[in-house]
Design a protein around this motif. Structure first.
Motif, PDB file in Angstrom:
ATOM      1  N   VAL A 135       0.863  -1.193   0.000  1.00 33.60           N
ATOM      2  CA  VAL A 135       0.000   0.000   0.000  1.00 33.60           C
ATOM      3  C   VAL A 135       0.891   1.232   0.000  1.00 33.60           C
ATOM      4  O   VAL A 135       1.739   1.377   0.884  1.00 33.60           O
ATOM      5  CB  VAL A 135      -0.906   0.004   1.254  1.00 33.60           C
ATOM      6  N   THR A 136       0.721   2.095  -0.987  1.00 38.40           N
ATOM      7  CA  THR A 136       1.583   3.281  -1.081  1.00 38.40           C
ATOM      8  C   THR A 136       0.779   4.558  -0.846  1.00 38.40           C
ATOM      9  O   THR A 136      -0.246   4.795  -1.504  1.00 38.40           O
ATOM     10  CB  THR A 136       2.270   3.336  -2.465  1.00 38.40           C
ATOM     11  N   ILE A 137       1.278   5.352   0.088  1.00 38.81           N
ATOM     12  CA  ILE A 137       0.720   6.681   0.332  1.00 38.81           C
ATOM     13  C   ILE A 137       1.557   7.660  -0.495  1.00 38.81           C
ATOM     14  O   ILE A 137       2.783   7.716  -0.330  1.00 38.81           O
ATOM     15  CB  ILE A 137       0.835   7.043   1.843  1.00 38.81           C
ATOM     16  N   ASP A 138       0.878   8.391  -1.413  1.00 41.90           N
ATOM     17  CA  ASP A 138       1.616   9.297  -2.299  1.00 41.90           C
ATOM     18  C   ASP A 138       1.017  10.696  -2.210  1.00 41.90           C
ATOM     19  O   ASP A 138       0.043  10.904  -1.470  1.00 41.90           O
ATOM     20  CB  ASP A 138       1.596   8.737  -3.736  1.00 41.90           C
ATOM     21  N   THR A 161      -6.901   8.906  -0.759  1.00 40.87           N
ATOM     22  CA  THR A 161      -6.802   7.585  -1.396  1.00 40.87           C
ATOM     23  C   THR A 161      -5.348   7.111  -1.342  1.00 40.87           C
ATOM     24  O   THR A 161      -4.443   7.914  -1.097  1.00 40.87           O
ATOM     25  CB  THR A 161      -7.242   7.622  -2.878  1.00 40.87           C
ATOM     26  N   ALA A 162      -5.172   5.828  -1.584  1.00 37.90           N
ATOM     27  CA  ALA A 162      -3.809   5.279  -1.674  1.00 37.90           C
ATOM     28  C   ALA A 162      -3.848   4.141  -2.688  1.00 37.90           C
ATOM     29  O   ALA A 162      -4.927   3.638  -3.025  1.00 37.90           O
ATOM     30  CB  ALA A 162      -3.357   4.756  -0.322  1.00 37.90           C
ATOM     31  N   THR A 163      -2.668   3.715  -3.168  1.00 43.78           N
ATOM     32  CA  THR A 163      -2.664   2.619  -4.144  1.00 43.78           C
ATOM     33  C   THR A 163      -2.359   1.294  -3.431  1.00 43.78           C
ATOM     34  O   THR A 163      -1.619   1.263  -2.451  1.00 43.78           O
ATOM     35  CB  THR A 163      -1.606   2.836  -5.246  1.00 43.78           C
ATOM     36  N   ILE A 164      -2.961   0.239  -3.984  1.00 40.35           N
ATOM     37  CA  ILE A 164      -2.604  -1.110  -3.530  1.00 40.35           C
ATOM     38  C   ILE A 164      -1.975  -1.829  -4.709  1.00 40.35           C
ATOM     39  O   ILE A 164      -2.590  -1.952  -5.777  1.00 40.35           O
ATOM     40  CB  ILE A 164      -3.843  -1.910  -3.046  1.00 40.35           C
ATOM     41  N   ARG A 165      -0.727  -2.262  -4.525  1.00 42.20           N
ATOM     42  CA  ARG A 165      -0.051  -3.033  -5.582  1.00 42.20           C
ATOM     43  C   ARG A 165      -0.193  -4.513  -5.257  1.00 42.20           C
ATOM     44  O   ARG A 165       0.063  -4.939  -4.133  1.00 42.20           O
ATOM     45  CB  ARG A 165       1.426  -2.650  -5.645  1.00 42.20           C
ATOM     46  N   ASP A 166      -0.616  -5.256  -6.292  1.00 36.49           N
ATOM     47  CA  ASP A 166      -0.781  -6.698  -6.126  1.00 36.49           C
ATOM     48  C   ASP A 166       0.548  -7.397  -6.455  1.00 36.49           C
ATOM     49  O   ASP A 166       1.096  -7.182  -7.530  1.00 36.49           O
ATOM     50  CB  ASP A 166      -1.900  -7.187  -7.066  1.00 36.49           C
ATOM     51  N   HIS A 198      -7.649   3.270  -3.970  1.00 34.36           N
ATOM     52  CA  HIS A 198      -8.814   3.074  -3.095  1.00 34.36           C
ATOM     53  C   HIS A 198      -8.833   4.155  -2.020  1.00 34.36           C
ATOM     54  O   HIS A 198      -7.783   4.707  -1.676  1.00 34.36           O
ATOM     55  CB  HIS A 198      -8.738   1.713  -2.388  1.00 34.36           C
ATOM     56  N   LEU A 199     -10.040   4.366  -1.445  1.00 28.88           N
ATOM     57  CA  LEU A 199     -10.132   5.250  -0.291  1.00 28.88           C
ATOM     58  C   LEU A 199      -9.341   4.643   0.858  1.00 28.88           C
ATOM     59  O   LEU A 199      -9.446   3.437   1.119  1.00 28.88           O
ATOM     60  CB  LEU A 199     -11.597   5.378   0.145  1.00 28.88           C
ATOM     61  N   ILE A 200      -8.560   5.443   1.540  1.00 27.93           N
ATOM     62  CA  ILE A 200      -7.721   4.913   2.638  1.00 27.93           C
ATOM     63  C   ILE A 200      -8.601   4.229   3.686  1.00 27.93           C
ATOM     64  O   ILE A 200      -8.240   3.195   4.237  1.00 27.93           O
ATOM     65  CB  ILE A 200      -6.876   6.046   3.261  1.00 27.93           C
TER      66      ILE A 200
END
Ligand code: GAP
Length: 496
Positions: A460-463, A471-476, A485-487
């Motif tokens: 999960v990256t906070i940018d 929001t933040a990204t989730i890398r699979d 996604h919404l944090i």
């Protein structure tokens, strides 16, 4: 030099704290490994999965936790003191080699069950030499595998257990009485076992101290075809190597055995297994293995040949996994009849029979015996992914249920407002029972690589955008794809 898959897996495992040699700073001791922080998490998850399926979800299985050091009469009665040996031969320089495995590996012919004289004849015929220095090997002798010591002022002889099973037989009557258990019931134990292996090797595949998860199912001998698990497991498909298939291959001096696919139900009907209980135990294992990341085609049950099986056995079926160095036993499944309870009745002069409707019954035992370390190695090897054009680093595709953490939380840049948001998310995830790790050091690619290398399924990256729209990204891990996604939703999404 090109590394073998075993070497590659062990190299990553060492680098990432999955496991490392015990007492490494003193040069270590062959056949002993410690699990590091990451390995311990994977090991705990595996043990918990096993306990949930085979103990917690069954109202007829009880777990015990016994000592590893037991007095010598136990092992005299069990037969370990006299018979728990491996054939070995020494060379002129004093290197001791286990010769049955040497013959199997070098000549690709089965050697288990052969007498010392027969093994010696094979060694001489094929001029097999010491694998360490190349010198000729001397006569074949039996090498005892038990670790012994003396206890207390009286210096009573005791031995480290070579299997967890013995405590279960010793405490059988106590458990049955305390739990008011009626046949059939199982007693499970997760713990350490010790064998003074002649040639430990292949990382944690053959070591001198290892974990086992064993169950002794105590069954009325008249009810071996009445297993409570049958309805649920009848259609599970099993991959069998029969004794006939082995004989056929051996006639051609081959260990390349053909296998057949049968359901639990068919295996009973065709009498490939001795009884319904054994078939269900095998089916149960196949179902359990669906959660471990090992493909079904790499799993088979081999009916042990008569010469590999003790005289009292009603049929042994090893669950073998295909590894880069061949098929390897990971679970021993044995129909032991009443051998163990009878031996301890004789040795201790205590009655371990049960009174069933006025009749004295000594229960029969079927025992699935899982090796934890071997299973972990098999999982690591099967989930190991080498570097390729799309990903410049090695990684483990460990199933989410076993992975050391659910996710890693990463602030993209070294900025206080990003780090603050990331550490708040980290705390919320922890409060919600998620296993998360925080990593703020180094380039983001490096951090993804570190997480992938220990098999963490999500990053999960906070940018900077996180500061604007929460929001933040989730890398699979498996696809490398990123979704935003919404944090506030992230802990819910990460829940396995
Ligand atoms: N109570 C029965 C018993 O111990 P086993 O086939 O000797 O049966 C069961 O052992 C499992 O324990 C094996 O399938 C293997 O996974 C594990 N095991 C046995 N010896 C081992 C060793 N030296 N190193 C690592 N694992 C071992």
């Amino acid at each position: 030099m090109v590394k073998s898959l075993l070497e590659e897996v062990m190299t990553v495992s060492l680098r990432r704290g999955i496991l490392y040699p015990s007492a490494e700073i003193y040069g270590g001791l062959a056949g002993f490994y410690d699990f590091g922080p990451i390995g311990t998490r994977i090991r705990n998850h595996l043990v918990n999965l096993w306990r949930t399926r085979f103990v917690e979800n069954r109202d007829f299985v009880y777990e015990v936790s016994g000592n590893t050091l037991l007095p010598s009469p136990v092992f005299k009665a069990s037969g370990h003191l006299n018979h728990f040996t491996d054939p070995s031969a020494e060379c002129s320089k004093g290197h001791v080699t286990r010769v049955d495995t040497l013959i199997e590996e070098r000549l690709k012919i089965p050697a288990e069950g052969k007498t010392d004289k027969e093994l010696e004849a094979i060694i001489q015929e094929h001029k097999l030499r010491c694998p360490v220095c190349g010198d000729p090997l001397k006569e074949v002798k039996s090498f005892g595998l038990m670790f012994g010591t003396n206890v207390g002022g009286e210096r009573r002889q005791a031995f480290l257990r070579p299997e967890t099973a013995q405590n279960i037989f010793l405490g059988f009557k106590r458990v049955q009485t305390a739990m008011r258990a009626k046949l059939p019931f199982g007693v499970a134990q997760i713990g350490r076992s010790y064998r003074n292996e002649i040639s430990p090797r292949q990382g944690i595949v053959r070591v001198r101290e290892f974990g086992q998860m064993e169950i002794e199912y105590f069954i009325n001998p008249d009810q071996l075809n009445d297993c409570p698990l049958f309805e649920d497991l009848a259609q599970v498909s099993l991959n069998f190597v029969t004794r006939e298939a082995q004989e056929k291959a051996m006639k051609k001096s081959s260990t390349d055995y053909a296998s057949i696919q049968l359901t639990v139900h068919e295996a009973i009907k065709k009498k490939v297994v001795p009884n319904q209980w054994m078939a269900c135990i095998l089916g149960d294992e196949v179902e359990f293995f669906k959660h471990l990341g090992i493909p079904e085609k790499a799993i088979r049950f081999r009916h042990m040949r008569p010469e590999e099986t003790p005289h009292y056995s009603g049929g042994n079926f090893d669950l073998e996994i295909h590894l880069s160095f061949g098929w390897k036993e990971v679970i021993g499944n044995a129909y032991r009849r009443d051998h163990d309870l009878q031996s301890h009745m004789k040795g201790s002069q205590k009655d371990l029979s049960l009174d069933i409707e006025g009749k004295k019954v000594v229960p029969h035992v079927i025992e699935p015996s899982f090796g934890i370390d071997r299973l972990i190695y098999a999982i690591l090897e099967h989930t190991y992914r080498p570097k390729d054009d799309t990903r410049g680093w090695t990684w483990f595709q460990i199933p989410n249920t076993l992975a050391p953490y659910h996710a890693v939380i990463l602030p993209l840049l070294n900025r206080p407002e990003l780090e603050e948001k990331a550490s708040t998310l980290f705390s919320v995830c922890k409060q919600q029972g998620l296993a998360v790790i925080y990593d703020a050091s180094g380039r983001i690619g490096r951090r993804y690589a570190r997480a992938d290398e220990i098999g963490i399924p999500k990053a999960v990256t906070i940018d900077p955008q996180s500061l604007e729209d929460e929001t933040a990204t989730i890398r699979d891990r498996d696809t490398g794809n990123q979704t935003r996604h919404l944090i506030s939703q992230i802990p819910i999404i990460l829940k396995p």
